[in-house]
Scaffold this motif. Sequence first.
Motif, PDB file in Angstrom:
ATOM      1  N   GLN A 193       0.877   4.066  -2.881  1.00  0.00           N
ATOM      2  CA  GLN A 193       0.607   5.487  -2.635  1.00  0.00           C
ATOM      3  C   GLN A 193       1.737   6.369  -3.141  1.00  0.00           C
ATOM      4  OE1 GLN A 193      -2.207   6.459  -1.901  1.00  0.00           O
ATOM      5  NE2 GLN A 193      -3.186   4.737  -0.894  1.00  0.00           N
ATOM      6  N   GLU A 228       0.828  -1.207   0.000  1.00  0.00           N
ATOM      7  CA  GLU A 228       0.000   0.000   0.000  1.00  0.00           C
ATOM      8  C   GLU A 228       0.864   1.259   0.000  1.00  0.00           C
ATOM      9  OE1 GLU A 228      -2.892   0.231   3.128  1.00  0.00           O
ATOM     10  OE2 GLU A 228      -3.651   2.150   2.410  1.00  0.00           O
ATOM     11  N   TYR A 240      -0.877  -5.900  -3.970  1.00  0.00           N
ATOM     12  CA  TYR A 240      -1.851  -4.979  -3.366  1.00  0.00           C
ATOM     13  C   TYR A 240      -2.846  -4.501  -4.423  1.00  0.00           C
ATOM     14  CZ  TYR A 240      -3.639  -0.594  -1.422  1.00  0.00           C
ATOM     15  OH  TYR A 240      -4.448   0.422  -0.998  1.00  0.00           O
TER      16      TYR A 240
END
Length: 174
Positions: A90, A86, A154
């Motif tokens: 990001q 994650e 992910y």
Amino acid sequence: MSDTSNTPVHEEDHTGPIKTPKQLLLAVLYSFVVPIFVIIGLVYYVTSANKPQAGSVNLEQSVTARIQKVGTVEIRDANRPMKTGEQVFQAQCTACHTAGVAGAPKIGDVAAWAPRIKTGYDTLLNSALKGKNAMGAQSGGDFDDFEIARAVVYLANAGGGKFAEPVKPVPVAK
Ligand code: HEC
């Protein structure tokens, strides 16, 4: 009356300390030329402030810095704590995969991910690491290939994939 008696005192007030041409010259010198040198001195002082003082530098370090070749090898710490999928997403993938820039399959878009997930984890990982069409290679940036792999999982799992969390490869001594 009192006017005439005051005149000499009055005149004396107006004759300042400069009485001869030599004094005038000195006054000019001190009021114009000297400040210029003071300013020059200050400029030297300020610009020399970030130069290291003589004898205060590590000789070995400064010599190596001067004779080093162009380009350096950066050794990254392979044992630093790895970012999660994650976090990597990001930082590096969201720019395209959140809005679907340039035809990128959006995160969470099951319909877009289903056919890709079918090609298998290795295919997806390979595309991410080496690039595919509008997606440049994601390998070689700030992240380890293992972290990119985590981001692939992910991203794919958010789109309905069931890939297992990648296992960190044992670092190979090069
Ligand atoms: C510059 C935009 C961009 C960035 C940044 C980006 N991608 Fe992509 N990605 C794309 C595009 C466009 C596609 C579709 C490529 C195609 O199939 O033509 C894609 C496809 C993929 C696919 C499917 C590949 C396949 O074989 O079908 C995966 C997996 C993927 N990206 C993972 C990532 C990961 C992980 C990151 C971050 C580390 C990332 N992407 C960053 C644009 C981007």
